[in-house]
Design a protein around this motif. Structure first.
Motif, short mmCIF file in Angstrom:
data_model
loop_
_atom_site.label_atom_id
_atom_site.label_comp_id
_atom_site.label_asym_id
_atom_site.label_seq_id
_atom_site.Cartn_x
_atom_site.Cartn_y
_atom_site.Cartn_z
N THR A 92 0.77 -1.21 -0.11
CA THR A 92 -0.01 0.04 -0.19
C THR A 92 0.96 1.34 0.07
N TYR B 271 -7.20 -4.10 -1.92
CA TYR B 271 -7.14 -3.02 -2.45
C TYR B 271 -6.85 -2.85 -4.07
N ALA C 227 -8.66 0.80 -0.57
CA ALA C 227 -8.46 -0.39 0.28
C ALA C 227 -9.43 -0.40 1.25
#
Length: 401
Positions: A42, A184, A217
């Motif tokens: 991420t 995500y 996400a």
């Protein structure tokens, strides 16, 4: 004969190679992937991580990739909304979330420019031992040939499933079971800075990255993973609708650009990260839930710490074993408050006392700035959660501590 062989060329390995090479050491970096290539991440960078890029002379190059600056953060826990930003940390007033396809090549180029030798497409198949110490690696290069290289120290920067850690039998300690999983993807057409909301033991988050895109996400408890996988798209959007209807409408109106990616990460842990002829750095030696976005920044900090200790050992400034033992002790002490906070918050369910503190922070601008300064690395968790500081925040909100 190299001073150091580093297995892994991403956010821990490349900075370590760069820093050692800048100090005049002969360094070999090996990675089985032909970078640049994306990886599951991420990819959020806290201010203390950006501070390292700034110190190394790389921040301007990362910013030049067109990654969007984040200057306001909104984190919600139930009805409490904490909206604001950290105080400047080393002069840095924004955070960013650069795609790994742009960040990792910058780090690797910096290592090469410093003088490190890089071999991509190289798979390490075994470590070489002599008299109980690691003295090198053996593996296959990108042409399939078996190659052996020797070094004074071999460093595993090869992630939470580290081959190097397994090969030396590095034990884990202070293990906290993983609570959640993440799905995500990336969207176009959203207008959001940093937005995160927790409700019903679920979390939704969104933040901008490169090229006008937004990472979106969701995080849910691991016991719901099997059911979630039966309808990923439907459950993804339903999770957002349940806890953040306003953002759900914006996400539904945007354009999804890539397939979903899942992170069903391992438990939170520390590993014994040093021994005769070897060390571990990054997720190989210390792994935690990605909820607080500290992984890359911690990798930078610990690469810098390990580079200094290896330099001491390689130059004879102190015995290598003593230097590496200090590296592990310093890493553990430096990261402890962030580790504990991450393990606590990633349960997605706050204790009543913490709910009360969050509510008090949400209505106090000074406490909000202090909270985000802690998250950004400007102050420690020990400082923020100190009884006197908590009592002051609660008193200003008119709530008993």
């Amino acid at each position: 004969m190299y001073d150091a062989i580093i297995v892994g060329a991403r956010c821990a390995g490349s900075p370590l190679a760069m820093l050692l090479a800048r100090q005049g050491h002969r360094v070999l970096v090996l990675d089985r992937t032909a970078l640049p290539a994306d990886t599951v991440s991420t990819h959020y960078l806290q201010q203390y991580g950006l501070s390292r890029l700034q110190r190394w002379g790389l921040l301007d190059e990362v910013l030049a990739t067109g990654v969007a600056p984040i200057t306001n953060m909104t984190v919600s826990f139930g009805d409490s909304v904490i909206s604001g930003f950290a105080a400047p940390i080393d002069g840095i007033t924004a955070t960013i979330a650069p795609r790994r396809t742009v960040l990792d090549p910058i780090l690797l180029r910096a290592a090469e420019q410093a003088g490190a030798e890089v071999r991509l497409g190289f798979t390490v198949t075994e470590l070489v031992f002599a008299d109980g110490a690691v003295v090198g690696v053996r593996g296959r290069d990108d042409a399939g040939r078996t190659v052996e290289e020797r070094a004074a120290v071999v460093v595993g920067a090869d992630g939470s499933g580290s081959f190097v850690a397994d090969a030396v039998g590095a034990d884990r300690y202070d293990v906290v079971p993983a609570a959640c999983f993440i799905y995500y993807s990336y969207w176009d057409g959203l207008d959001v800075q940093f937005h995160s909301r927790i409700g019903e033991r679920q979390q939704f988050g969104a933040w901008p990255t490169n090229d006008g895109q937004t990472l979106v996400a969701i995080m849910r408890r691991r016991d719901t993973f099997a059911d979630f996988r039966r309808d990923v798209d439907g459950n993804f959007h339903e999770t957002i609708r349940r806890i953040d209807p306003g953002m759900a409408e914006q996400v539904a109106g945007g354009t999804q650009l890539e397939p979903y990616r899942a992170i069903r990460y391992p438990d939170n842990f520390y590993r014994v990260s040093q021994g005769p002829g070897w060390a571990l750095v990054g997720d190989a030696g210390y792994h935690k839930d990605p909820f607080t976005g500290k992984g890359i920044s911690d990798a930078f900090v610990h690469a810098e710490l390990l580079a200094d200790r290896l330099h001491e050992g390689l130059t004879g400034g102190r015995p290598m074993a003593e230097a590496l033992a200090d590296y592990q002790r310093e890493r553990d002490a430096e990261s402890r408050s962030g580790y504990d906070f991450t393990c606590m918050i990633s349960e997605l369910e706050l204790a009543p006392e913490l709910q009360a503190l969050v509510a008090a922070v949400s209505v106090d601008a000074a406490a909000t700035e202090q909270f985000y300064t802690m998250v950004g690395g400007g102050i420690t968790g020990e400082e923020f959660f100190a009884p006197a500081n908590v009592a002051s925040i609660m008193a200003r909100a008119g709530v008993a501590a």
